[in-house]
Enzyme design. Structure first.
Site, PDB file in Angstrom:
ATOM      1  N   ARG A  27     -23.149  -8.981 -40.959  1.00 58.63           N
ATOM      2  CA  ARG A  27     -22.376  -9.520 -39.936  1.00 58.63           C
ATOM      3  C   ARG A  27     -22.945  -9.185 -38.972  1.00 58.63           C
ATOM      4  NH1 ARG A  27     -16.197  -8.082 -39.634  1.00 58.63           N
ATOM      5  NH2 ARG A  27     -16.391  -9.637 -41.247  1.00 58.63           N
ATOM      6  N   ARG A  46     -30.243   2.648 -46.144  1.00 53.67           N
ATOM      7  CA  ARG A  46     -29.541   2.202 -47.245  1.00 53.67           C
ATOM      8  C   ARG A  46     -28.494   0.861 -46.740  1.00 53.67           C
ATOM      9  NH1 ARG A  46     -26.270   7.029 -49.290  1.00 53.67           N
ATOM     10  NH2 ARG A  46     -27.628   8.894 -48.882  1.00 53.67           N
ATOM     11  N   GLY A  92     -13.367  -5.816 -36.734  1.00 52.76           N
ATOM     12  CA  GLY A  92     -13.701  -5.790 -37.812  1.00 52.76           C
ATOM     13  C   GLY A  92     -12.427  -7.078 -37.742  1.00 52.76           C
ATOM     14  N   SER A 207      -7.500 -11.681 -40.584  1.00 48.86           N
ATOM     15  CA  SER A 207      -7.545 -12.523 -42.151  1.00 48.86           C
ATOM     16  C   SER A 207      -7.655 -12.626 -42.780  1.00 48.86           C
ATOM     17  CB  SER A 207      -9.390 -12.173 -41.829  1.00 48.86           C
ATOM     18  OG  SER A 207      -8.867 -10.366 -42.290  1.00 48.86           O
TER      19      SER A 207
END
Length: 242
Positions: A27, A46, A92, A207
């Site tokens: 995202r 990472r 988020g 969501s």
């Protein structure tokens, strides 16, 4: 700590004063490619991708936080304390608790309740209340109103566990206290911001709903949070005057 840190391979000047932090590195990449002008990759340790570009002529960075409070605890701490970042806006997903919340609704976390022991490290003689920075909060609400968006402002719950034991009624009790939604990062961000005397804010898109069989797909979560992203970007522009 020497720069670069173990988790961020960059220089302080590589980051803008405001950083947007989605959980998902993909995202972050999507936001950089779709929304920012002249975006440059500044971190990929990472696979946690961080970019800096501009939005409406103002420098803005976006970097993933990973999942959970330990992860955002690391990245927000390093950005605040070693890379001269002043504002971090978590963007988020969250699970709705209250009956009037619908999929894709925007929730701004005025406060972040938690079951985490994250605050223990600060050795406080009591219970710390993690809250958003008022300036960031008010500017985000203003940015949303400019777009004609109806956003919900209130308490959310930052949990340490995604899966609860079977039969656990913990969500019922948080719902009864008026908590709007559940996520896993905001409380740690707010505590790190308070400790560093910086600014933190969490804006979430609903969501899924904890009490109804409704949920966005992973692809929808990655690609369709446009309203939340633009509110956060416009908030970054508004913060440029401080």
């Amino acid at each position: 700590m020497p720069i670069p840190t173990p988790h961020i391979n960059a220089k302080p000047e590589d980051f803008a004063k405001t950083v947007l932090m989605p959980g998902d590195p993909l995202r972050a990449k999507m936001i950089a490619e779709k929304f920012l002008d002249n975006a440059v990759l500044v971190n990929n340790v990472r696979g946690v991708q961080g970019y800096t570009g501009t939005w409406k002529g103002v420098p803005v960075s976006v970097m993933a936080s990973g999942m959970g409070m330990p992860a955002i605890g690391i990245y927000s701490y390093e950005l605040f304390n070693f890379f001269d970042v002043d504002n971090i806006i978590r963007i988020g997903s969250a699970g709705g608790l209250q009956d009037d919340l619908k999929l894709m609704d925007l929730v701004v976390a005025q406060g972040a309740c938690t079951d985490s022991n994250f605050a223990h490290q600060f050795e406080l003689n009591g219970t710390f209340a993690p809250i958003a920075d008022y300036t960031l909060l008010s500017e985000a609400v203003g940015a949303a109103k400019e777009k004609g968006l109806d956003i919900k402002v209130g308490n959310i719950f930052s949990g340490d566990n995604f899966y609860a034991p079977q039969g656990c009624d913990g969500n019922d009790k948080w719902k009864a206290m008026g908590v709007l939604a559940v996520e896993m990062e905001a409380a740690a961000l707010y505590m790190n911001a308070a400790y560093a005397h910086k600014r933190g804010l969490c804006i979430c898109t609903i969501s899924d709903h904890i009490y109804r069989p409704e949920a966005l797909s992973a692809e929808e979560r990655q690609m369709s949070f446009t309203q939340m992203i633009e509110v956060a970007l416009d908030t970054a522009v508004r913060m440029d005057k401080y």
